[in-house]
Design a protein around this motif. Structure first.
Motif, short mmCIF file in Angstrom:
data_model
loop_
_atom_site.label_atom_id
_atom_site.label_comp_id
_atom_site.label_asym_id
_atom_site.label_seq_id
_atom_site.Cartn_x
_atom_site.Cartn_y
_atom_site.Cartn_z
N LYS A 203 -20.11 -2.10 3.23
CA LYS A 203 -21.45 -2.41 2.76
C LYS A 203 -21.57 -2.19 1.26
O LYS A 203 -22.27 -2.92 0.56
CB LYS A 203 -22.47 -1.54 3.51
N ALA A 204 -20.84 -1.18 0.74
CA ALA A 204 -20.95 -0.84 -0.67
C ALA A 204 -20.04 -1.69 -1.56
O ALA A 204 -20.43 -2.07 -2.67
CB ALA A 204 -20.61 0.64 -0.87
N GLN A 205 -18.82 -2.00 -1.09
CA GLN A 205 -17.84 -2.62 -1.98
C GLN A 205 -17.18 -3.87 -1.41
O GLN A 205 -16.26 -4.41 -2.02
CB GLN A 205 -16.74 -1.60 -2.34
N GLY A 206 -17.58 -4.35 -0.26
CA GLY A 206 -16.98 -5.55 0.29
C GLY A 206 -15.73 -5.26 1.10
O GLY A 206 -15.56 -4.17 1.63
N TYR A 207 -14.81 -6.24 1.16
CA TYR A 207 -13.66 -6.15 2.07
C TYR A 207 -12.39 -5.64 1.40
O TYR A 207 -11.58 -4.95 2.03
CB TYR A 207 -13.35 -7.53 2.66
N ILE A 208 -12.19 -5.97 0.13
CA ILE A 208 -10.89 -5.75 -0.50
C ILE A 208 -10.51 -4.28 -0.55
O ILE A 208 -9.42 -3.89 -0.10
CB ILE A 208 -10.86 -6.36 -1.92
N ASN A 209 -11.38 -3.45 -1.07
CA ASN A 209 -11.03 -2.03 -1.22
C ASN A 209 -10.78 -1.34 0.12
O ASN A 209 -9.81 -0.59 0.25
CB ASN A 209 -12.12 -1.31 -2.01
N PRO A 210 -11.61 -1.54 1.14
CA PRO A 210 -11.29 -0.93 2.44
C PRO A 210 -9.96 -1.43 3.00
O PRO A 210 -9.23 -0.66 3.64
CB PRO A 210 -12.46 -1.36 3.34
N PHE A 211 -9.61 -2.68 2.72
CA PHE A 211 -8.33 -3.18 3.24
C PHE A 211 -7.15 -2.58 2.49
O PHE A 211 -6.04 -2.48 3.03
CB PHE A 211 -8.28 -4.71 3.21
N TRP A 212 -7.36 -2.21 1.23
CA TRP A 212 -6.30 -1.48 0.54
C TRP A 212 -6.05 -0.13 1.22
O TRP A 212 -4.91 0.34 1.26
CB TRP A 212 -6.68 -1.26 -0.93
N LEU A 213 -7.09 0.48 1.75
CA LEU A 213 -6.90 1.73 2.49
C LEU A 213 -6.10 1.48 3.76
O LEU A 213 -5.23 2.28 4.13
CB LEU A 213 -8.26 2.36 2.83
N VAL A 214 -6.37 0.35 4.45
CA VAL A 214 -5.59 0.00 5.63
C VAL A 214 -4.12 -0.11 5.28
O VAL A 214 -3.24 0.43 5.97
CB VAL A 214 -6.10 -1.33 6.24
N PHE A 215 -3.82 -0.82 4.18
CA PHE A 215 -2.43 -0.98 3.74
C PHE A 215 -1.81 0.36 3.40
O PHE A 215 -0.66 0.65 3.77
CB PHE A 215 -2.40 -1.92 2.54
N ALA A 216 -2.55 1.21 2.68
CA ALA A 216 -2.03 2.52 2.28
C ALA A 216 -1.75 3.41 3.50
O ALA A 216 -0.72 4.10 3.56
CB ALA A 216 -3.01 3.21 1.34
N VAL A 217 -2.66 3.39 4.47
CA VAL A 217 -2.46 4.20 5.68
C VAL A 217 -1.23 3.72 6.45
O VAL A 217 -0.45 4.54 6.96
CB VAL A 217 -3.71 4.15 6.57
N ASN A 218 -1.01 2.42 6.50
CA ASN A 218 0.18 1.91 7.18
C ASN A 218 1.46 2.32 6.46
O ASN A 218 2.47 2.62 7.10
CB ASN A 218 0.12 0.38 7.28
N LEU A 219 1.43 2.37 5.13
CA LEU A 219 2.60 2.83 4.37
C LEU A 219 2.86 4.32 4.62
O LEU A 219 4.02 4.74 4.79
CB LEU A 219 2.41 2.59 2.88
N VAL A 220 1.80 5.13 4.65
CA VAL A 220 1.95 6.55 4.95
C VAL A 220 2.52 6.74 6.35
O VAL A 220 3.39 7.60 6.58
CB VAL A 220 0.60 7.28 4.79
N MET A 221 2.03 5.93 7.28
CA MET A 221 2.55 6.00 8.65
C MET A 221 4.03 5.67 8.69
O MET A 221 4.82 6.32 9.41
CB MET A 221 1.75 5.03 9.53
N LEU A 222 4.47 4.66 7.92
CA LEU A 222 5.88 4.30 7.86
C LEU A 222 6.72 5.43 7.30
O LEU A 222 7.78 5.78 7.85
CB LEU A 222 6.04 3.04 7.00
N LEU A 223 6.26 6.05 6.22
CA LEU A 223 7.00 7.17 5.63
C LEU A 223 7.05 8.35 6.58
O LEU A 223 8.08 9.04 6.67
CB LEU A 223 6.34 7.58 4.31
N TYR A 224 5.98 8.59 7.29
CA TYR A 224 5.96 9.68 8.26
C TYR A 224 6.97 9.42 9.38
O TYR A 224 7.69 10.32 9.82
CB TYR A 224 4.56 9.84 8.85
N ALA A 225 7.03 8.17 9.86
CA ALA A 225 7.97 7.83 10.93
C ALA A 225 9.41 7.99 10.45
O ALA A 225 10.29 8.41 11.23
CB ALA A 225 7.73 6.40 11.41
N ILE A 226 9.68 7.68 9.18
CA ILE A 226 11.04 7.76 8.66
C ILE A 226 11.47 9.20 8.42
O ILE A 226 12.57 9.62 8.81
CB ILE A 226 11.18 6.94 7.36
N PHE A 227 10.61 9.99 7.82
CA PHE A 227 11.02 11.31 7.33
C PHE A 227 10.54 12.49 8.18
O PHE A 227 11.12 13.57 8.06
CB PHE A 227 10.52 11.51 5.89
N CYS A 228 9.53 12.30 8.99
CA CYS A 228 8.94 13.46 9.67
C CYS A 228 9.06 13.46 11.18
O CYS A 228 8.95 14.52 11.79
CB CYS A 228 7.45 13.57 9.29
#
Length: 460
Positions: A203-228
């Motif tokens: 509602k505050a910033q549209g779609y792009i910025n929240p979707f960057w969070l989706v991408f970032a969370v998926n990258l963190v999840m990938l790193l967690y799966a690899i290293f942790c």
């Protein structure tokens, strides 16, 4: 020191721990990204498709006196959005059905970590493609490309199956139900946080910025799966990925006769899970629509509280499961969860006031205690080398449940508005009587231990 021939050698060194963490954070991150992405992509489809046909209005909330006909452009946008959602979800489901049935049994040989890393890569690629579509304003059909790529890598269902299989590998039979319940609580907490954050941020910033969070969370999840993530399969061995043996192992899981009719129980528990999850998804899809329209006419604030109450069911069920396990067997805890779910749905089906609606949510405080018990029962019926195949089939069952619930409940709701608006919830409660009967009959018909033979053997 020379070792004598035939003497047992020294025990092998324990496997090195990559990180003292389990799979719960991984599933939390995956669910958070999924729950954040779903509503955002649907709203983006609505706005993009609406702009293509010249529609700039908003959806009616259904609480006013709408005497005139509905806007035909709005109806067209609703239809187009629903169709594209169906195409995207169906494409991901069909691709995921192929890959999950392949990757799940494969993980029984090569380990769980590879099948947790692959879908994390696919989900990150999907989020990246969605971002490119939004930035470049490409045709929404490219969403389907990202969804299919994610499905071919296993998608969220493979992460779900891999996490549950890992818990089955590392837990004993006594604690398994509670460990599975913790995983399901992670789903609820992640869904609640993502719903709150995504709505306000979009509602505050549209779609792009929240979707960057989706991408970032998926990258963190990938790193967690690899290293942790620590590997939970004890004896790994190389195995081909693309072979029909994996599909046959899932088929044999439910068809080959087992000791004490284990395969029959497996099929019955799978049917019970299918029905429970179908009702869960179907009712969840209708809650917001039911609350938006008259006579409740909830605003966005009450809708948020209702979503929070729905997701808090995961936590209350976790606490209730832990407390009830002190006095009752898991089977009877599952039955209590079903009774709680049925009672709450019946109350919600006749709810005409806000207080009565929240009363229904409150009565369902134990509703999510059933699925962890069923998952635990299923995992105890198969060998430890079949856990991946089992939970791959469970993931497919849940995917089928999602499709069935969407078709049945979303068709039933408009068809029954004339005589009982809350009939789909009542229908869901009636359907849940079947799992009540299945779980109860399995427990009642369970063979009792023969104490006399044990006593005679001890005396001799």
């Amino acid at each position: 020191m020379v070792q004598r021939e035939g003497a047992p050698g020294p025990p092998p060194p324990p496997p090195a721990r990559r990180c003292p963490l389990s799979v719960e954070p991984l599933l939390f991150l995956a669910m958070f990204a999924l729950a954040l992405q779903g509503p955002l992509s649907t709203q983006y489809l609505w706005d993009r498709l609406g702009a293509q046909i010249g529609y700039n209005g908003t959806r009616e909330r259904g609480c006013g006196n709408q005497s005139g006909p509905r806007d035909p452009l709005q109806q067209e946008v609703e239809t187009m959005t629903a169709h594209w959602n169906l195409y995207i979800n169906l494409g991901g489901f069909l691709a995921g059905l192929f890959s999950v049935m392949l990757l799940g049994p494969w993980s029984d040989s090569v380990g769980r970590r590879p099948v947790l890393i692959l879908p994390a890569i696919g989900l990150a690629l999907q989020a990246a493609i969605y971002l490119v579509v939004m930035y470049q304003k490409l045709h929404v059909g490219y969403f389907l490309v990202g969804r299919v790529l994610s499905g071919l890598s296993g998608d969220f269902n493979m992460i779900l199956a891999g996490c549950f299989a890992s818990i089955a590998d590392t837990s004993d039979r006594r604690s398994r139900t509670f460990r599975v319940a913790i995983l399901e609580a992670c789903l609820g907490i992640a869904g609640m946080l993502a719903s709150i954050i995504g709505g306000h941020w979009r509602k505050a910033q549209g779609y792009i910025n929240p979707f960057w969070l989706v991408f970032a969370v998926n990258l963190v999840m990938l790193l967690y799966a690899i290293f942790c993530v620590q590997e939970s399969v004890r004896e790994k061995k190389p195995m081909k990925l693309f072979t029909s043996r994996h599909y046959m192992s899932v088929f044999r899981l439910f068809t080959e006769p087992g000791e004490n009719k284990h395969r029959a129980k497996l099929c019955l528990y799978a049917l019970a899970l299918l029905l429970v999850v179908t009702v869960h998804f179907g009712a969840k899809d209708l809650f917001v629509l039911y609350e938006l329209s008259s006579p409740l006419c909830w605003g966005s604030d009450l809708i948020g509280y209702g979503l929070a109450a729905e997701h808090l069911t995961y936590l209350s069920s976790l606490g209730g499961l832990r407390a009830l396990q002190v006095c009752f067997r898991d089977t009877w805890v599952a039955e209590m969860g079903l009774v709680s779910n049925i009672s709450g749905l019946v109350v919600i089906s006749v709810a005409t006031t806000t207080s009565l609606m929240f009363t229904g949510y409150g009565i369902r405080f134990l509703a999510m205690a059933t699925t962890p018990v069923i998952r635990s029962k299923l995992s105890k019926l198969v060998d430890e080398k079949e856990q991946g195949a089992l939970f791959a089939s469970v993931a497919c069952i849940e995917g089928i449940s999602s499709l069935v619930s969407t078709g049945v409940f979303n068709s039933l709701y408009p068809a029954t508005l004339t005589f009982m608006k809350g009939f789909p919830f009542l229908f869901g409660g009636l359907v849940l009587l079947i799992p009540v009967a299945i779980i109860g009959l399995i427990e009642i018909c369970k063979p009792k231990p023969v104490y006399r033979e044990f006593t005679e053997a001890s005396i001799n």
